[in-house]
Design an enzyme around this catalytic site. Structure first.
Site, PDB file in Angstrom:
ATOM      1  N   LYS A   1       0.984  -1.230   0.103  1.00  0.00           N
ATOM      2  CA  LYS A   1      -0.199  -0.027  -0.068  1.00  0.00           C
ATOM      3  C   LYS A   1       0.811   1.129  -0.072  1.00  0.00           C
ATOM      4  O   LYS A   1       2.068   1.186   0.260  1.00  0.00           O
ATOM      5  CB  LYS A   1      -0.911  -0.068   1.258  1.00  0.00           C
ATOM      6  CG  LYS A   1      -1.860  -1.181   1.322  1.00  0.00           C
ATOM      7  CD  LYS A   1      -2.728  -1.209   2.503  1.00  0.00           C
ATOM      8  CE  LYS A   1      -3.808  -2.210   2.456  1.00  0.00           C
ATOM      9  NZ  LYS A   1      -4.677  -2.474   3.585  1.00  0.00           N
TER      10      LYS A   1
ATOM     11  N   PHE B   1     -15.535   4.465   8.011  1.00  0.00           N
ATOM     12  CA  PHE B   1     -13.910   4.577   7.469  1.00  0.00           C
ATOM     13  C   PHE B   1     -13.839   4.445   6.002  1.00  0.00           C
ATOM     14  O   PHE B   1     -12.423   4.714   5.503  1.00  0.00           O
ATOM     15  CB  PHE B   1     -13.181   3.627   7.999  1.00  0.00           C
ATOM     16  CG  PHE B   1     -13.359   2.346   8.160  1.00  0.00           C
ATOM     17  CD1 PHE B   1     -13.030   1.635   6.675  1.00  0.00           C
ATOM     18  CD2 PHE B   1     -14.087   1.586   9.237  1.00  0.00           C
ATOM     19  CE1 PHE B   1     -13.166   0.070   6.858  1.00  0.00           C
ATOM     20  CE2 PHE B   1     -14.375   0.163   8.916  1.00  0.00           C
ATOM     21  CZ  PHE B   1     -14.167  -0.589   7.887  1.00  0.00           C
TER      22      PHE B   1
ATOM     23  N   ARG C   1      -1.346 -13.996   5.145  1.00  0.00           N
ATOM     24  CA  ARG C   1      -2.007 -13.418   6.612  1.00  0.00           C
ATOM     25  C   ARG C   1      -1.277 -13.410   7.539  1.00  0.00           C
ATOM     26  O   ARG C   1      -1.374 -12.474   8.519  1.00  0.00           O
ATOM     27  CB  ARG C   1      -3.368 -13.928   6.679  1.00  0.00           C
ATOM     28  CG  ARG C   1      -4.348 -13.953   5.369  1.00  0.00           C
ATOM     29  CD  ARG C   1      -5.065 -12.495   5.260  1.00  0.00           C
ATOM     30  NE  ARG C   1      -6.250 -12.272   6.216  1.00  0.00           N
ATOM     31  CZ  ARG C   1      -6.650 -11.176   6.312  1.00  0.00           C
ATOM     32  NH1 ARG C   1      -6.833 -10.293   5.595  1.00  0.00           N
ATOM     33  NH2 ARG C   1      -7.758 -10.833   7.243  1.00  0.00           N
TER      34      ARG C   1
ATOM     35  N   THR D   1      -5.173  -6.899  11.426  1.00  0.00           N
ATOM     36  CA  THR D   1      -5.650  -5.573  10.559  1.00  0.00           C
ATOM     37  C   THR D   1      -5.201  -4.127  11.163  1.00  0.00           C
ATOM     38  O   THR D   1      -4.560  -3.275  10.706  1.00  0.00           O
ATOM     39  CB  THR D   1      -7.151  -5.451  10.490  1.00  0.00           C
ATOM     40  OG1 THR D   1      -7.631  -6.801   9.960  1.00  0.00           O
ATOM     41  CG2 THR D   1      -7.590  -4.333   9.630  1.00  0.00           C
TER      42      THR D   1
ATOM     43  N   ARG E   1       2.499  -5.760   9.672  1.00  0.00           N
ATOM     44  CA  ARG E   1       1.435  -4.636  10.196  1.00  0.00           C
ATOM     45  C   ARG E   1       1.862  -3.969  11.388  1.00  0.00           C
ATOM     46  O   ARG E   1       1.332  -2.955  11.936  1.00  0.00           O
ATOM     47  CB  ARG E   1       0.047  -5.106  10.032  1.00  0.00           C
ATOM     48  CG  ARG E   1      -0.374  -5.365   8.748  1.00  0.00           C
ATOM     49  CD  ARG E   1      -1.695  -5.945   8.522  1.00  0.00           C
ATOM     50  NE  ARG E   1      -2.344  -5.738   7.202  1.00  0.00           N
ATOM     51  CZ  ARG E   1      -3.508  -6.076   7.025  1.00  0.00           C
ATOM     52  NH1 ARG E   1      -4.066  -6.896   7.870  1.00  0.00           N
ATOM     53  NH2 ARG E   1      -4.043  -5.937   6.101  1.00  0.00           N
TER      54      ARG E   1
ATOM     55  N   HIS F   1      -2.139  -5.327   1.674  1.00  0.00           N
ATOM     56  CA  HIS F   1      -3.175  -6.080   2.006  1.00  0.00           C
ATOM     57  C   HIS F   1      -2.993  -7.571   1.319  1.00  0.00           C
ATOM     58  O   HIS F   1      -1.963  -7.825   0.605  1.00  0.00           O
ATOM     59  CB  HIS F   1      -4.328  -5.578   0.729  1.00  0.00           C
ATOM     60  CG  HIS F   1      -5.203  -6.427   0.167  1.00  0.00           C
ATOM     61  ND1 HIS F   1      -6.587  -6.614   1.133  1.00  0.00           N
ATOM     62  CD2 HIS F   1      -5.441  -7.382  -0.606  1.00  0.00           C
ATOM     63  CE1 HIS F   1      -7.181  -7.559   0.346  1.00  0.00           C
ATOM     64  NE2 HIS F   1      -6.572  -7.878  -0.618  1.00  0.00           N
TER      65      HIS F   1
END
Ligand code: GTP
Ligand code: MG
Length: 172
Positions: A14, A64, A102, A108, A122, A147
């Site tokens: 991202k 959001f 993942r 997240t 993350r 992502h």
């Protein structure tokens, strides 16, 4: 017949990862050595509104959502430099590719990622308050660097959205 070693997943690096020069780090964390998956496709993409809306269709209407579209489009991290607004889209392939990636990406919410899984990608992200015109906090944005598809159905839908069949080598 379904071959589990051919499972594919979509990864997006991202705009916050690009801005913070974390591309190399992310690619290294997702390398075959660390993740046990391999590249099936890669490209740099300018994300227009339609693609952003389609990618995040499941979040339409949430508080959001608009900030999420601005974020994936690079408008948040490059407000004055449209030329730098882009993401790196990747398809990875391998046994349990979806789950493995993942895991390495982590939760997240970057705060949760830091608390529960230090070392995941993350954990290096940020959570940013979104304020209205009066300065009141109305939501928050999770800048979480990458992502990764969350299920085989999502992976199939997302890969078709971001790649044309000819972008992926036939043997893949
Ligand atoms: P992606 O890999 O980006 O799809 O993240 P994810 O699968 O871990 O989460 P999900 O698909 O549910 O959400 C997509 C994106 O929306 C996340 O990466 C976050 O940036 C944002 N998001 C999801 N849930 C929330 C939430 O409850 N609050 C806020 N502020 N943002 C959220
Ligand atoms: Mg998701």
């Amino acid at each position: 017949m379904f071959d589990p070693t051919m499972e594919q997943t979509l990864v997006l690096i991202k705009p916050d990862a690009l801005k913070n020069s974390l591309t190399g780090y992310v690619l290294s964390q997702l390398s075959e050595f660390h993740a046990g998956v391999r590249f099936a496709a890669a490209k740099i993409v300018y994300v227009n509104r339609i693609l952003a809306e389609e990618h995040y269709a499941e979040h339409r209407g949430k508080a959001f959502y608009t900030s999420l579209l601005d974020y994936i489009q690079g408008k948040v991290h490059y407000p004055d430099a449209p030329i730098k607004r882009r993401v790196i889209a990747l398809v990875y392939q391998g046994e349990n590719a979806i789950k493995k990636i993942r895991e390495i990406a982590g939760p997240t919410n970057p705060h949760v990622a830091r608390d529960t899984k230090p070392g995941c990608i993350r954990a290096l992200g940020t959570v940013v308050p979104i304020v209205d015109e009066n300065g009141k906090i109305i939501a928050e944005r999770m800048d979480n660097l990458i992502h990764a598809s969350s299920s085989p159905q999502d992976a199939e839908r997302e890969i078709k959205l971001w790649f044309r069949p000819v972008d992926i080598p036939p043997l893949m």
